[in-house]
Every structure is written in C-alpha cells, then in structure tokens.
Design a protein around this motif. Structure first.
Motif, PDB file in Angstrom:
ATOM      1  N   ARG A 191       9.394   1.128   3.312  1.00 39.51           N
ATOM      2  CA  ARG A 191      10.259   1.879   2.403  1.00 39.51           C
ATOM      3  C   ARG A 191       9.444   2.671   1.384  1.00 39.51           C
ATOM      4  NH1 ARG A 191      15.074  -1.376  -0.342  1.00 39.51           N
ATOM      5  NH2 ARG A 191      15.898  -1.258   1.777  1.00 39.51           N
ATOM      6  N   ILE A 192       8.173   2.356   1.236  1.00 38.05           N
ATOM      7  CA  ILE A 192       7.336   3.037   0.239  1.00 38.05           C
ATOM      8  C   ILE A 192       7.093   4.488   0.631  1.00 38.05           C
ATOM      9  CG2 ILE A 192       5.159   2.950  -1.034  1.00 38.05           C
ATOM     10  CD1 ILE A 192       5.006  -0.027  -0.351  1.00 38.05           C
ATOM     11  N   GLY A 193       7.109   4.765   1.936  1.00 35.90           N
ATOM     12  CA  GLY A 193       6.960   6.133   2.400  1.00 35.90           C
ATOM     13  C   GLY A 193       5.527   6.594   2.562  1.00 35.90           C
ATOM     14  N   LEU A 194       4.625   5.675   2.893  1.00 37.24           N
ATOM     15  CA  LEU A 194       3.213   6.014   3.075  1.00 37.24           C
ATOM     16  C   LEU A 194       2.877   6.154   4.553  1.00 37.24           C
ATOM     17  CD1 LEU A 194       1.634   3.467   0.546  1.00 37.24           C
ATOM     18  CD2 LEU A 194       2.234   5.858   0.117  1.00 37.24           C
ATOM     19  N   THR A 195       1.813   6.887   4.838  1.00 39.56           N
ATOM     20  CA  THR A 195       1.291   6.902   6.202  1.00 39.56           C
ATOM     21  C   THR A 195       0.694   5.532   6.503  1.00 39.56           C
ATOM     22  OG1 THR A 195      -0.928   7.615   5.534  1.00 39.56           O
ATOM     23  CG2 THR A 195       0.711   9.345   5.943  1.00 39.56           C
ATOM     24  N   THR A 196       0.485   5.229   7.768  1.00 40.98           N
ATOM     25  CA  THR A 196      -0.070   3.926   8.117  1.00 40.98           C
ATOM     26  C   THR A 196      -1.451   3.737   7.496  1.00 40.98           C
ATOM     27  OG1 THR A 196      -0.915   4.856  10.200  1.00 40.98           O
ATOM     28  CG2 THR A 196       1.230   3.749  10.263  1.00 40.98           C
ATOM     29  N   PHE A 197      -2.255   4.812   7.502  1.00 34.76           N
ATOM     30  CA  PHE A 197      -3.601   4.718   6.925  1.00 34.76           C
ATOM     31  C   PHE A 197      -3.525   4.412   5.434  1.00 34.76           C
ATOM     32  CE2 PHE A 197      -7.182   6.711   4.706  1.00 34.76           C
ATOM     33  CZ  PHE A 197      -8.256   6.101   5.328  1.00 34.76           C
ATOM     34  N   THR A 198      -2.655   5.115   4.714  1.00 36.45           N
ATOM     35  CA  THR A 198      -2.535   4.906   3.266  1.00 36.45           C
ATOM     36  C   THR A 198      -1.954   3.533   2.965  1.00 36.45           C
ATOM     37  OG1 THR A 198      -2.153   7.286   3.039  1.00 36.45           O
ATOM     38  CG2 THR A 198      -1.698   5.919   1.116  1.00 36.45           C
ATOM     39  N   LEU A 199      -1.015   3.088   3.791  1.00 42.91           N
ATOM     40  CA  LEU A 199      -0.440   1.758   3.596  1.00 42.91           C
ATOM     41  C   LEU A 199      -1.500   0.685   3.800  1.00 42.91           C
ATOM     42  CD1 LEU A 199       1.976  -0.050   3.057  1.00 42.91           C
ATOM     43  CD2 LEU A 199       2.569   0.115   5.487  1.00 42.91           C
ATOM     44  N   GLU A 200      -2.336   0.841   4.804  1.00 44.96           N
ATOM     45  CA  GLU A 200      -3.419  -0.117   5.026  1.00 44.96           C
ATOM     46  C   GLU A 200      -4.370  -0.146   3.833  1.00 44.96           C
ATOM     47  OE1 GLU A 200      -4.867   1.407   8.712  1.00 44.96           O
ATOM     48  OE2 GLU A 200      -4.004  -0.254   9.866  1.00 44.96           O
ATOM     49  N   ALA A 201      -4.653   1.024   3.253  1.00 44.83           N
ATOM     50  CA  ALA A 201      -5.522   1.082   2.085  1.00 44.83           C
ATOM     51  C   ALA A 201      -4.862   0.398   0.887  1.00 44.83           C
ATOM     52  CB  ALA A 201      -5.847   2.537   1.749  1.00 44.83           C
ATOM     53  N   VAL A 236      -2.630  -2.052   1.000  1.00 43.92           N
ATOM     54  CA  VAL A 236      -2.649  -3.497   1.248  1.00 43.92           C
ATOM     55  C   VAL A 236      -4.038  -4.064   0.943  1.00 43.92           C
ATOM     56  CG1 VAL A 236      -2.532  -5.263   3.057  1.00 43.92           C
ATOM     57  CG2 VAL A 236      -0.735  -3.521   2.874  1.00 43.92           C
ATOM     58  N   ALA A 237      -5.087  -3.354   1.340  1.00 45.40           N
ATOM     59  CA  ALA A 237      -6.449  -3.815   1.061  1.00 45.40           C
ATOM     60  C   ALA A 237      -6.699  -3.888  -0.437  1.00 45.40           C
ATOM     61  CB  ALA A 237      -7.465  -2.883   1.726  1.00 45.40           C
ATOM     62  N   SER A 238      -6.220  -2.885  -1.178  1.00 42.18           N
ATOM     63  CA  SER A 238      -6.393  -2.875  -2.626  1.00 42.18           C
ATOM     64  C   SER A 238      -5.625  -4.016  -3.287  1.00 42.18           C
ATOM     65  CB  SER A 238      -5.919  -1.529  -3.189  1.00 42.18           C
ATOM     66  OG  SER A 238      -5.927  -1.527  -4.607  1.00 42.18           O
ATOM     67  N   ALA A 260       0.748  -1.479  -9.234  1.00 39.56           N
ATOM     68  CA  ALA A 260       0.962  -2.515  -8.226  1.00 39.56           C
ATOM     69  C   ALA A 260      -0.078  -3.627  -8.354  1.00 39.56           C
ATOM     70  CB  ALA A 260       0.923  -1.903  -6.831  1.00 39.56           C
ATOM     71  N   GLU A 261      -1.320  -3.248  -8.648  1.00 36.80           N
ATOM     72  CA  GLU A 261      -2.371  -4.254  -8.825  1.00 36.80           C
ATOM     73  C   GLU A 261      -2.082  -5.141 -10.029  1.00 36.80           C
ATOM     74  OE1 GLU A 261      -3.947  -0.979  -6.391  1.00 36.80           O
ATOM     75  OE2 GLU A 261      -2.880  -1.056  -8.303  1.00 36.80           O
ATOM     76  N   GLU A 262      -1.592  -4.538 -11.109  1.00 35.08           N
ATOM     77  CA  GLU A 262      -1.248  -5.322 -12.304  1.00 35.08           C
ATOM     78  C   GLU A 262      -0.105  -6.283 -12.004  1.00 35.08           C
ATOM     79  OE1 GLU A 262      -2.359  -2.247 -15.959  1.00 35.08           O
ATOM     80  OE2 GLU A 262      -0.439  -2.036 -14.899  1.00 35.08           O
ATOM     81  N   ALA A 263       0.877  -5.828 -11.230  1.00 33.22           N
ATOM     82  CA  ALA A 263       2.003  -6.699 -10.878  1.00 33.22           C
ATOM     83  C   ALA A 263       1.530  -7.890 -10.056  1.00 33.22           C
ATOM     84  CB  ALA A 263       3.053  -5.899 -10.113  1.00 33.22           C
ATOM     85  N   MET A 295      -1.195  -6.073  10.894  1.00 30.12           N
ATOM     86  CA  MET A 295      -1.893  -5.879   9.633  1.00 30.12           C
ATOM     87  C   MET A 295      -1.910  -7.170   8.823  1.00 30.12           C
ATOM     88  SD  MET A 295      -1.330  -2.904   6.746  1.00 30.12           S
ATOM     89  CE  MET A 295       0.453  -3.158   6.677  1.00 30.12           C
ATOM     90  N   ALA A 296      -0.784  -7.879   8.799  1.00 30.27           N
ATOM     91  CA  ALA A 296      -0.717  -9.136   8.058  1.00 30.27           C
ATOM     92  C   ALA A 296      -1.623 -10.196   8.677  1.00 30.27           C
ATOM     93  CB  ALA A 296       0.727  -9.628   7.999  1.00 30.27           C
ATOM     94  N   ARG A 297      -1.510 -10.381   9.987  1.00 28.92           N
ATOM     95  CA  ARG A 297      -2.297 -11.421  10.654  1.00 28.92           C
ATOM     96  C   ARG A 297      -3.792 -11.132  10.553  1.00 28.92           C
ATOM     97  NH1 ARG A 297       1.810 -14.965  10.722  1.00 28.92           N
ATOM     98  NH2 ARG A 297       3.368 -14.603  12.352  1.00 28.92           N
ATOM     99  N   ASP A 298      -4.179  -9.867  10.791  1.00 31.10           N
ATOM    100  CA  ASP A 298      -5.602  -9.522  10.750  1.00 31.10           C
ATOM    101  C   ASP A 298      -6.185  -9.677   9.349  1.00 31.10           C
ATOM    102  OD1 ASP A 298      -5.436  -8.935  13.408  1.00 31.10           O
ATOM    103  OD2 ASP A 298      -5.512  -6.747  13.183  1.00 31.10           O
ATOM    104  N   SER A 299      -5.346  -9.521   8.324  1.00 32.16           N
ATOM    105  CA  SER A 299      -5.807  -9.632   6.937  1.00 32.16           C
ATOM    106  C   SER A 299      -5.684 -11.050   6.391  1.00 32.16           C
ATOM    107  CB  SER A 299      -5.010  -8.675   6.043  1.00 32.16           C
ATOM    108  OG  SER A 299      -5.132  -7.336   6.474  1.00 32.16           O
ATOM    109  N   GLY A 300      -5.194 -11.961   7.212  1.00 33.31           N
ATOM    110  CA  GLY A 300      -5.021 -13.339   6.756  1.00 33.31           C
ATOM    111  C   GLY A 300      -3.923 -13.479   5.727  1.00 33.31           C
ATOM    112  N   LEU A 301      -2.907 -12.608   5.805  1.00 41.24           N
ATOM    113  CA  LEU A 301      -1.821 -12.626   4.838  1.00 41.24           C
ATOM    114  C   LEU A 301      -0.599 -13.341   5.407  1.00 41.24           C
ATOM    115  CD1 LEU A 301      -2.086  -8.945   3.556  1.00 41.24           C
ATOM    116  CD2 LEU A 301      -2.770 -11.019   2.329  1.00 41.24           C
ATOM    117  N   LEU A 302       0.200 -13.908   4.525  1.00 40.55           N
ATOM    118  CA  LEU A 302       1.446 -14.551   4.917  1.00 40.55           C
ATOM    119  C   LEU A 302       2.415 -13.514   5.462  1.00 40.55           C
ATOM    120  CD1 LEU A 302       1.896 -16.699   1.680  1.00 40.55           C
ATOM    121  CD2 LEU A 302       1.245 -17.590   3.935  1.00 40.55           C
TER     122      LEU A 302
END
Length: 297
Positions: free
Chosen positions: A198-208, A210-212, A177-180, A239-246
């Motif tokens: 749709r990825i099927g992650l827990t909220t904690f893992t999804l936040e991690a 997104v940070a990566s 995902a990082e390479e993409a 999560m998007a707003r707090d991270s400054g993401l579109l």
C-alpha cells in the motif's frame, strides 16, 4: 484455512465496532486469534482483552494480542505495527499523547475547510471525541460525507475532499519510519511493517526500505494483507524469509461494508501460519522495554 487475524480496528481509532462487537464477530467467523491494531492509541487494549475473556468464558476461546499501528514517514504513509505494546510505557505514552493533540488540531482545521466550502457536518454524524482514544480521523469524516449523500464511497471522499492535495486535506507531522521502529523497540514491542504494497514503492525501493528499517530494529513484515495481490505474496514472503523477519497477516478490518476487508479474510497461501504465529508470540515474550513504565521511576 487461517483462523487468525492480526490486524483489526475498533471505535478507539477509526473502526466502526466496539471491542465486544469485534470479539463476537471473530467468534462467529471462527477466528481464534486476533490483534487489535488501532491507529496511534492503546486505549482499546483492556476492553479488547476483557471482551475476549468473556467470549472464552462462554466456551468460545479467543486469544488477543495487544498491539497498535503507528503512522510514520512522509504524510504518514508508512505504518508500523507494534505487537505486544502496552499502555504503561512512558516514552510511548508521551508520544501518543502528543500525537493526539496534533491530530485534534488537524481535524479541526479539516472541518473548518469543509465548512468554508459549504459543507458543515452535523455533530451527530461524527463520533464522540474521547480523550483516551484517537481523535476524529479522515475515515470518520469520510463516513459522514457518505451519510450526507455527498459521496458514495470512502474512496470517493478521499479523492474529492480528504486525500493529499485535495481541498480539505491538512498535512500532519509524523515520526520517520526508523524513529517509529526504534520507539516501538524501546517500548518492548515487536515492530512489523504494515501492508507494504500500500506504500506505493517499487520492489527495489521497498527492499531498500525494509533493509533500512531492519537496521533500526524491524522484526517482521505483514505479508498477508488485502492490498497484496496474488503475485505480490511470493515476493513479500521471500523478502521476509530471506531477511530473517517474522511473517504476519491481517484483514485490516474497520467495519466498513464497501471494502474487501472483512475480519478473518486474508489472502490465500499462508500455509504455515501456526508456526509464524508462534514465532511472533515468542518474539513478544522475549522483548524487554528499555524505558521504565509510567510512574515507576
């Protein structure tokens, strides 16, 4: 009511409708801005722009954002939308070409495995394999199985034959995902994480995750997607707003009738979509590709 849909698919990947048909449908549904996000190909970019221009010339203004959807991560589960991507970038073009070759090999093997099971799909049940677009996909095969009466829905086709671990499944290597994300940034595109629920992650893992990805250059999250429940939307939006993401949204429309995805139909609650759309357009305009265009050494 939102009048935009920033995630639709055409016959150039695994959609059922041509760009002209998509644009006509968008106009009928009173959608004024769309983004063609075909899987791992930009072949539909020009036809889509031409079809939108034809609708606009007829008095039905329709704006199209060029884009694509890259599969990445383990088993291609993480999809990254690249808004503003254009066909002329060398590094992106080479990656997509290599991916088409690998996909053709994969789907030939899937058809072979089905044949060994006694299931031979007639050629007229599958679309033409055009050299400039995504090869025959699992979605195409699933629709053929429905047409043959072997299953009733796309979900059944994947659960019985085509999903991971099923008899006709063949794995495919993908970029991380990082390479993409880095690939899209280098091509001057704006990378957005597609349908995160749709990825099927827990909220904690999804936040991690997104940070990566944000550290790699991720610019946004597709918050408003049919896979996000009413309770998921506030979490994704925060999560998007707090991270400054579109923030983006789209129906993920492919043209199938047995799904909830319909062009222009997004989860409710996107109250300031006009501002988010403008922010996305500004981000596209401000991106500069690191890699020179194909043939322009």
């Amino acid at each position: 009511m939102t009048t935009i849909d920033l995630h639709i698919h055409s016959i150039y990947s695994d959609g059922l409708l041509s760009p002209a048909e998509l644009c006509a449908l968008a106009v009928r549904r009173h959608v004024s801005v769309v983004a063609l996000c075909d899987h791992d190909t930009l072949a539909g970019t020009r036809p889509m722009a031409e079809a939108a221009a034809a609708q606009t010339a007829q008095g039905h203004p329709l704006d199209v954002l060029p884009a694509l959807e890259l599969s990445s991560g383990a088993e291609g589960r993480i999809h990254i939308l690249g808004y503003g991507a254009t066909p002329g970038n060398r590094i992106l073009s080479e990656t997509l070409t290599r991916g088409r070759t690998e996909r053709r090999d994969r789907y030939a093997e899937m058809l072979y495995r089905l044949k060994k099971m006694g299931i031979e799909i007639p050629p007229d049940q599958l679309p033409e394999d055009r050299p400039d677009s995504m090869p025959i996909s699992r979605a195409h095969i699933a629709r053929a199985l429905i047409g043959m009466g072997l299953v009733n829905t796309m979900e059944q086709a994947f659960d019985k034959y085509l999903g991971e671990g099923k008899p006709a499944y063949v794995p495919l290597c993908h970029l991380s995902a990082e390479e993409a994300v880095r690939l899209l940034v280098s091509a001057g595109a704006v990378p957005v994480l597609a349908h995160p629920m749709r990825i099927g992650l827990t909220t904690f893992t999804l936040e991690a995750l997104v940070a990566s990805l944000r550290a790699a250059g991720l610019a946004g999250i597709e918050v408003f997607h049919p896979s996000a429940s009413r309770s998921d939307i506030p979490f994704l939006l925060r999560m998007a707003r707090d991270s400054g993401l579109l923030v983006t949204g789209g129906s993920d429309y492919h043209g199938d009738h047995d799904t909830r995805a319909q062009i222009g139909r997004l989860p409710s609650g996107w109250t300031n979509w006009q501002d988010d759309l403008q922010a996305l357009k500004v981000a596209i305009e401000n991106r500069t590709p690191f890699q020179q265009a194909v043939g322009n050494d």
